[in-house]
Design an enzyme around this catalytic site. Sequence first.
Site, short mmCIF file in Angstrom:
data_model
loop_
_atom_site.label_atom_id
_atom_site.label_comp_id
_atom_site.label_asym_id
_atom_site.label_seq_id
_atom_site.Cartn_x
_atom_site.Cartn_y
_atom_site.Cartn_z
N TYR A 65 0.62 -1.26 0.13
CA TYR A 65 -0.15 0.01 -0.17
C TYR A 65 0.83 1.41 -0.06
O TYR A 65 1.66 1.53 1.00
CB TYR A 65 -1.07 0.07 1.27
CG TYR A 65 -2.05 -0.98 1.27
CD1 TYR A 65 -2.31 -1.85 0.21
CD2 TYR A 65 -2.64 -1.55 2.49
CE1 TYR A 65 -3.39 -2.69 0.17
CE2 TYR A 65 -3.62 -2.54 2.66
CZ TYR A 65 -3.90 -3.28 1.30
OH TYR A 65 -4.91 -4.05 1.55
N LEU A 206 -17.86 -2.19 2.13
CA LEU A 206 -18.57 -1.17 1.65
C LEU A 206 -18.55 -1.28 0.29
O LEU A 206 -19.37 -0.31 -0.36
CB LEU A 206 -18.32 0.20 2.32
CG LEU A 206 -18.71 0.47 3.74
CD1 LEU A 206 -17.84 1.76 4.15
CD2 LEU A 206 -20.01 0.36 4.18
N GLY A 213 -24.65 4.52 -0.16
CA GLY A 213 -25.87 5.41 -0.63
C GLY A 213 -25.26 6.87 -1.16
O GLY A 213 -26.20 7.47 -1.40
N1 LIG Z 1 -6.40 -8.38 1.28
C1 LIG Z 1 -6.57 -7.48 -0.23
O1 LIG Z 1 -6.49 -8.06 -1.13
C2 LIG Z 1 -7.25 -6.40 0.17
C3 LIG Z 1 -7.93 -5.59 -1.22
C4 LIG Z 1 -8.76 -4.48 -0.95
C5 LIG Z 1 -8.69 -3.78 0.35
N2 LIG Z 1 -7.99 -4.33 1.34
C6 LIG Z 1 -8.11 -3.78 2.86
O2 LIG Z 1 -9.56 -3.51 3.24
C7 LIG Z 1 -9.62 -2.14 3.62
C8 LIG Z 1 -11.27 -1.74 3.12
O3 LIG Z 1 -11.61 -1.95 1.67
P1 LIG Z 1 -11.47 -0.89 0.63
O4 LIG Z 1 -10.84 0.53 1.10
O5 LIG Z 1 -11.13 -1.53 -0.63
O6 LIG Z 1 -13.27 -0.70 0.62
P2 LIG Z 1 -14.14 -0.30 1.66
O7 LIG Z 1 -13.79 -0.18 3.27
O8 LIG Z 1 -15.54 -0.97 1.53
O9 LIG Z 1 -14.63 1.40 1.27
C9 LIG Z 1 -13.57 2.41 1.58
C10 LIG Z 1 -14.35 3.73 1.37
O10 LIG Z 1 -15.84 3.92 1.39
C11 LIG Z 1 -16.14 5.23 1.70
N3 LIG Z 1 -16.77 5.20 3.07
C12 LIG Z 1 -16.17 4.48 4.13
N4 LIG Z 1 -17.07 4.78 5.30
C13 LIG Z 1 -18.10 5.16 4.95
C14 LIG Z 1 -19.00 6.05 5.48
N5 LIG Z 1 -19.38 5.62 6.91
N6 LIG Z 1 -20.27 6.44 4.67
C15 LIG Z 1 -19.86 6.79 3.35
N7 LIG Z 1 -18.70 6.25 2.78
C16 LIG Z 1 -17.74 5.52 3.58
C17 LIG Z 1 -14.77 5.88 1.45
O11 LIG Z 1 -14.75 6.38 0.15
P3 LIG Z 1 -15.24 7.98 -0.03
O12 LIG Z 1 -15.59 8.72 1.13
O13 LIG Z 1 -14.13 8.73 -0.90
O14 LIG Z 1 -16.42 7.74 -0.98
C18 LIG Z 1 -13.77 4.93 1.89
O15 LIG Z 1 -12.54 5.33 1.31
C19 LIG Z 1 -8.57 -1.52 2.60
O16 LIG Z 1 -8.17 -0.17 3.50
C20 LIG Z 1 -7.35 -2.26 2.95
O17 LIG Z 1 -7.02 -2.42 4.10
C21 LIG Z 1 -7.47 -5.63 1.44
#
Ligand SMILES: NC(=O)c1ccc[n+]([C@@H]2O[C@H](COP(=O)([O-])OP(=O)(O)OC[C@H]3O[C@@H](n4cnc5c(N)ncnc54)[C@H](OP(=O)(O)O)[C@@H]3O)[C@@H](O)[C@H]2O)c1
Length: 329
Positions: A65, A206, A213
């Site tokens: 990352y 999410l 939403g």
């Molecule tokens: N192991 C793997 O291969 C892998 C792959 C992907 C991710 N990950 C890990 O999983 C973590 C989370 O996954 P992700 O970042 O891909 O997706 P996620 O957690 O589903 O989405 C995060 C995004 O959703 C929005 N958000 C977060 N909380 C919110 C709320 N309460 N209300 C409205 N919008 C909200 C924000 O974006 P906006 O505000 O810009 O809309 C935020 O950057 C990563 O940080 C990483 O540590 C691991």
Amino acid sequence: MSDTGGVRYLKVDTATRISKIGLGTWQFGSGEWGYGKSYAEQESQSIVRRALELGVTLFDTAEIYGLGRSERILGRAISGHRDQVFLATKILPILPVAPVVEQRAVASADRLGVRTIDLYQVHQPNPVVKDSVIMRGMRPLQRIGLIGEVGVSNYSLNRWRAAEDALGSRVLSNQVRYSLVACGPTDDLVPYAERSGRVVIAYSPLAQGFLSGRYDASRRPANRVRANSALFLPVNLERAAGLFRVLREVAEAHDATPAQTALAWVIRSPSVVAIPGASSVAQLESNVAAAEIDLTDDEWRALRDAAAKFAPATGPAALPGLVRARLGR
Ligand SMILES: NC(=O)c1ccc[n+]([C@@H]2O[C@H](COP(=O)([O-])OP(=O)(O)OC[C@H]3O[C@@H](n4cnc5c(N)ncnc54)[C@H](OP(=O)(O)O)[C@@H]3O)[C@@H](O)[C@H]2O)c1
């Protein structure tokens, strides 16, 4: 529902207890999320500090990352609070022979500024190298205490079990994409974790903001991660209207938001934790509070059924839309 209270923890025997809602930190210092310099330098520190105040213990990062920036930013933010944290990072298993694994763990610990990594995860299965090779590096790391638990990520159930055979002791967790639009783990990984005292760590719970939403066909996120995701094409945001409607209905019944309801859906099993990323302290607070929501069986099923009806355009069907999005048309 309060905005901040109610952190819950896993009932699994680990040195530090693991909060049901953790914090994902791919966003920290990663160009593809596009949150910029002040996010990397200030907001990320405030997010981690607030998470610690609220009782969040699980923090997830990876050497890849931001090419090490996420580990550095997180390390700075938890300094002075090491004993409150269950710290998870990941190794990308390129040439995963023992000396390389050992050197990479030392480098991660160094960037994080810690002596112990609580959970060291194999970021993804290596398609040509068996896990017996990487586990030869994990065992001595565990023996000397540089890592606590071993985990895997993006593993099938069979490969998770094979990894455990190769290690010769428990592979605590499998970190996988798991959300209302990626329900697969419900069928095999989650029941396995429940039966055997293991943990499923839900990433993208999410669906990268899709389930918040906030977005629709006329309001789409612009950053690279989501511009390249078929899920955020207008056609798919439109097709998800039924799922979004049920999400809003259930959310209203709990005086919660759609994002909180989507998180509550994912962490309902006692063996699942979620690691949502956050672009602000307010999002972090809202996500942590989602652990307080107890969905009824009917609500959980209604959401699962609405999700099953959502049929996004993917693969070749999504390609023209993705090209248009890339060209800004
Ligand atoms: N192991 C793997 O291969 C892998 C792959 C992907 C991710 N990950 C890990 O999983 C973590 C989370 O996954 P992700 O970042 O891909 O997706 P996620 O957690 O589903 O989405 C995060 C995004 O959703 C929005 N958000 C977060 N909380 C919110 C709320 N309460 N209300 C409205 N919008 C909200 C924000 O974006 P906006 O505000 O810009 O809309 C935020 O950057 C990563 O940080 C990483 O540590 C691991």
